[in-house]
Scaffold this active site. Sequence first.
Site, PDB file in Angstrom:
ATOM      1  N   PRO A  95       1.976  -1.747  -0.912  1.00  0.00           N
ATOM      2  CA  PRO A  95       2.628  -1.867   0.264  1.00  0.00           C
ATOM      3  C   PRO A  95       2.490  -3.497   0.173  1.00  0.00           C
ATOM      4  O   PRO A  95       1.600  -4.411   0.612  1.00  0.00           O
ATOM      5  CB  PRO A  95       1.322  -1.111   1.093  1.00  0.00           C
ATOM      6  CG  PRO A  95       0.382  -0.491   0.229  1.00  0.00           C
ATOM      7  CD  PRO A  95       0.644  -1.309  -1.316  1.00  0.00           C
ATOM      8  N   GLU A  96       3.557  -3.672   0.304  1.00  0.00           N
ATOM      9  CA  GLU A  96       3.893  -4.989   0.732  1.00  0.00           C
ATOM     10  C   GLU A  96       5.083  -4.606   2.015  1.00  0.00           C
ATOM     11  O   GLU A  96       4.499  -4.018   2.655  1.00  0.00           O
ATOM     12  CB  GLU A  96       4.787  -5.746  -0.284  1.00  0.00           C
ATOM     13  CG  GLU A  96       4.377  -6.602  -1.183  1.00  0.00           C
ATOM     14  CD  GLU A  96       5.053  -7.153  -2.579  1.00  0.00           C
ATOM     15  OE1 GLU A  96       5.737  -7.960  -2.077  1.00  0.00           O
ATOM     16  OE2 GLU A  96       5.230  -7.046  -4.151  1.00  0.00           O
TER      17      GLU A  96
END
Length: 271
Positions: free
Chosen positions: A2-3
């Site tokens: 997750p960015e």
Amino acid sequence: MPELPEVETTCRGVRPHLLGRKILAVAVRERRLRWPVDVAIDRLPGQTVHEVSRRAKYLLIKVDRGTVIVHLGMSGSLRLADPELAVRKHDHLLLQLDSGLELRFHDPRRFGAWLWTAGNPHQHRLLNRLGPEPLADGFNSEYLRQCCRGRKKSIKEMLMDAAVVVGVGNIYASESLFYAGIHPARAAGRISKNRLERLVESVQSVLQQAIQQGGTTLRDFLREDGSPGYFRQQLAVYERKGQPCPVCNTPIAHRVLGQRSTYFCPKCQKG
DNA sequence: AAAACTACCTGAGTGC
DNA sequence: TGCACTCAGGTAGTTT
């Protein structure tokens, strides 16, 4: 994985299911995340959700007596499930809502976090020294130039430094540098103003497009309804070692920078 | 001050 | 089939 785009996708996905809902019950099935799950999380039942927002890669869930700060770590995801559905391995935290649905936090690697603050979450020690949001006005070429001035560190490591700009992780750093035509190993202080300007634009357009596609699913990331993000198909260089550059057909190169896998086109990203 | 490196964790994939 | 090994998206904290 997750960015920023994945956290934003999660935020937008869970928000309509949480806003105005009362939390009926909480089950902490595994307290050992990156830090132990804050005991205040056990006291969520009875509280109503008033706001769901994102700062950097943190999700902020404001309830009656404070704010839950959620980080997805490397492998975390949030999902809304029918409580009757069998709980899976690595579903560490379950929030039962008065809508009849259950918010489930799944995180095989347990690098995620569930923290609590009674005060302003932006003053929390993990959030108060963060750089600007990449999609906000504060992230511009003038600002980036100030950050890079005199720095010998590579521009890629610079982009991934949350004190410089938040939300840009390993995938989107490689992608942004590709579109800006900048070699990821180039010393940050030795890039012209014009090229930094182009980099700011690249970061913003890559992130915006990724958000539109619901983020990138490489291994673990799933949206709140269990569907994957579709930006993986659009990746120009990331995990494409040896494959042709989408612009010039030169094989994509790979090297390690700051102990992280880095992908680039040796022809399009010379300087 | 900045750079370099370590630690936390599970699972997928590879090679023998 | 099994074992040993490498690698993976994040980031706080410690050491150089």
